[in-house]
Scaffold this motif. Structure first.
Motif, mmCIF file in Angstrom:
data_model
loop_
_atom_site.group_PDB
_atom_site.id
_atom_site.type_symbol
_atom_site.label_atom_id
_atom_site.label_comp_id
_atom_site.label_asym_id
_atom_site.label_seq_id
_atom_site.Cartn_x
_atom_site.Cartn_y
_atom_site.Cartn_z
ATOM 1 N N VAL A 150 3.059 92.520 32.709
ATOM 2 C CA VAL A 150 3.392 91.596 31.622
ATOM 3 C C VAL A 150 3.513 92.352 30.299
ATOM 4 N N PHE A 151 2.622 93.315 30.052
ATOM 5 C CA PHE A 151 2.687 94.088 28.808
ATOM 6 C C PHE A 151 4.011 94.849 28.726
ATOM 7 N N TRP A 152 4.441 95.426 29.836
ATOM 8 C CA TRP A 152 5.719 96.135 29.871
ATOM 9 C C TRP A 152 6.868 95.164 29.587
ATOM 10 N N ALA A 153 6.859 93.995 30.246
ATOM 11 C CA ALA A 153 7.942 93.019 30.082
ATOM 12 C C ALA A 153 8.020 92.504 28.647
ATOM 13 N N VAL A 154 6.866 92.274 28.030
ATOM 14 C CA VAL A 154 6.828 91.769 26.655
ATOM 15 C C VAL A 154 7.420 92.797 25.690
ATOM 16 N N GLN A 155 7.305 94.062 26.001
ATOM 17 C CA GLN A 155 7.882 95.095 25.143
ATOM 18 C C GLN A 155 9.337 95.385 25.510
ATOM 19 N N TYR A 156 9.657 95.399 26.778
ATOM 20 C CA TYR A 156 10.976 95.849 27.225
ATOM 21 C C TYR A 156 12.077 94.831 26.955
ATOM 22 N N PHE A 157 11.890 93.591 27.381
ATOM 23 C CA PHE A 157 12.979 92.619 27.311
ATOM 24 C C PHE A 157 13.379 92.227 25.883
ATOM 25 N N PRO A 158 12.456 91.967 24.966
ATOM 26 C CA PRO A 158 12.906 91.671 23.591
ATOM 27 C C PRO A 158 13.640 92.843 22.940
ATOM 28 N N LEU A 159 13.169 94.060 23.179
ATOM 29 C CA LEU A 159 13.824 95.226 22.596
ATOM 30 C C LEU A 159 15.225 95.421 23.183
ATOM 31 N N THR A 160 15.354 95.228 24.479
ATOM 32 C CA THR A 160 16.656 95.346 25.127
ATOM 33 C C THR A 160 17.602 94.261 24.638
ATOM 34 N N ALA A 161 17.094 93.032 24.509
ATOM 35 C CA ALA A 161 17.918 91.924 24.005
ATOM 36 C C ALA A 161 18.371 92.208 22.575
ATOM 37 N N ALA A 162 17.475 92.728 21.740
ATOM 38 C CA ALA A 162 17.840 93.054 20.356
ATOM 39 C C ALA A 162 18.909 94.143 20.330
ATOM 40 N N GLY A 163 18.796 95.122 21.203
ATOM 41 C CA GLY A 163 19.790 96.185 21.273
ATOM 42 C C GLY A 163 21.145 95.666 21.717
ATOM 43 N N LEU A 164 21.165 94.799 22.726
ATOM 44 C CA LEU A 164 22.424 94.230 23.199
ATOM 45 C C LEU A 164 23.058 93.343 22.122
ATOM 46 N N TYR A 165 22.240 92.566 21.412
ATOM 47 C CA TYR A 165 22.749 91.720 20.332
ATOM 48 C C TYR A 165 23.368 92.582 19.223
ATOM 49 N N THR A 166 22.699 93.659 18.868
ATOM 50 C CA THR A 166 23.210 94.554 17.836
ATOM 51 C C THR A 166 24.534 95.184 18.279
ATOM 52 N N MET A 167 24.610 95.569 19.550
ATOM 53 C CA MET A 167 25.872 96.105 20.073
ATOM 54 C C MET A 167 26.990 95.080 19.933
ATOM 55 N N TRP A 168 26.702 93.846 20.317
ATOM 56 C CA TRP A 168 27.699 92.784 20.259
ATOM 57 C C TRP A 168 28.148 92.550 18.819
ATOM 58 N N ARG A 169 27.202 92.526 17.881
ATOM 59 C CA ARG A 169 27.521 92.307 16.464
ATOM 60 C C ARG A 169 28.402 93.423 15.903
ATOM 61 N N ARG A 170 28.243 94.641 16.404
ATOM 62 C CA ARG A 170 29.024 95.780 15.917
ATOM 63 C C ARG A 170 30.309 95.997 16.707
ATOM 64 N N GLY A 171 30.558 95.153 17.677
ATOM 65 C CA GLY A 171 31.782 95.256 18.450
ATOM 66 C C GLY A 171 31.752 96.351 19.500
ATOM 67 N N LEU A 172 30.577 96.786 19.905
ATOM 68 C CA LEU A 172 30.463 97.833 20.925
ATOM 69 C C LEU A 172 30.317 97.206 22.302
ATOM 70 N N THR A 173 30.685 97.967 23.317
ATOM 71 C CA THR A 173 30.509 97.523 24.698
ATOM 72 C C THR A 173 29.777 98.605 25.471
ATOM 73 N N LEU A 174 29.185 98.224 26.592
ATOM 74 C CA LEU A 174 28.516 99.212 27.441
ATOM 75 C C LEU A 174 29.523 100.216 27.983
ATOM 76 N N LYS A 175 30.720 99.733 28.309
ATOM 77 C CA LYS A 175 31.762 100.632 28.802
ATOM 78 C C LYS A 175 32.150 101.632 27.713
#
Length: 176
Positions: free
Chosen positions: A138-163
């Motif tokens: 649970v400690f890992w999940a509480v740290q990992y998923f919000p940070l990953t979501a914030a990173g993906l949101y920031t990518m989307w806002r800047r027009g970046l893609t994983l590809k």
């Protein structure tokens, strides 16, 4: 005189002599590898040189405490949420286990290595293995998923893609 006697009497020359030998050996395998290794080892050596300058030591200790104390407090505050006692020793053990897990080569997000190391450290500190396993997951999940979501949101806002990040077409951001 023996070839190594020149450096054996001057301990401050050991890293330089060792780096030179390692880089020459790596350079025989591949010149590019030798240059890369020399750059890495030189940077590492320069970082360690600070430890020999005692006037920097108080600031190094303060910076270290400034990073470690909030992190240990995070582990400590989370203990009762998972049914573990509020123990600073357990928090320090979980922090040490999690930090060591981050130093080991692992898959993305340290999945598995973090849980194992944190669970093992908490068990060594006297925690029930089931509660320690729950805590680490649970400690890992509480740290990992919000940070990953914030990173993906920031990518989307800047027009970046994983590809685009992997070097495919459209790797440059879109102007806004």
């Amino acid at each position: 005189r023996l070839p190594w006697s020149r450096t054996s009497t001057r301990p401050w020359r050991w890293p330089t002599a060792t780096m030179g030998t390692l880089c020459r050996l790596a350079g025989r395998l591949s010149p590019k590898l030798g240059v890369t290794l020399e750059s890495i080892l030189t940077t590492f050596h320069q970082g360690l040189m600070v430890l020999g300058q005692t006037h920097h030591l108080p600031m190094l200790v303060l910076y270290t405490l400034g990073v470690w104390v909030p992190m240990v407090l995070e582990y400590w505050v989370f203990l009762p949420a998972m049914g573990l006692p509020l123990s600073l020793f357990m928090a320090c053990m979980a922090f040490a286990g999690g930090s060591l897990a981050a130093a080991v080569p692992a898959g993305p997000g340290y999945v598995g290595t973090f849980q194992l190391a944190c669970m093992w450290a908490l068990s060594m500190a006297g925690a029930d293995p089931k509660e320690a396993a729950n805590y680490s997951l649970v400690f890992w999940a509480v740290q990992y998923f919000p940070l990953t979501a914030a990173g993906l949101y920031t990518m989307w806002r800047r027009g970046l893609t994983l590809k685009g990040l992997s070097g495919g077409k459209g790797s440059s951001p879109q102007p806004s």
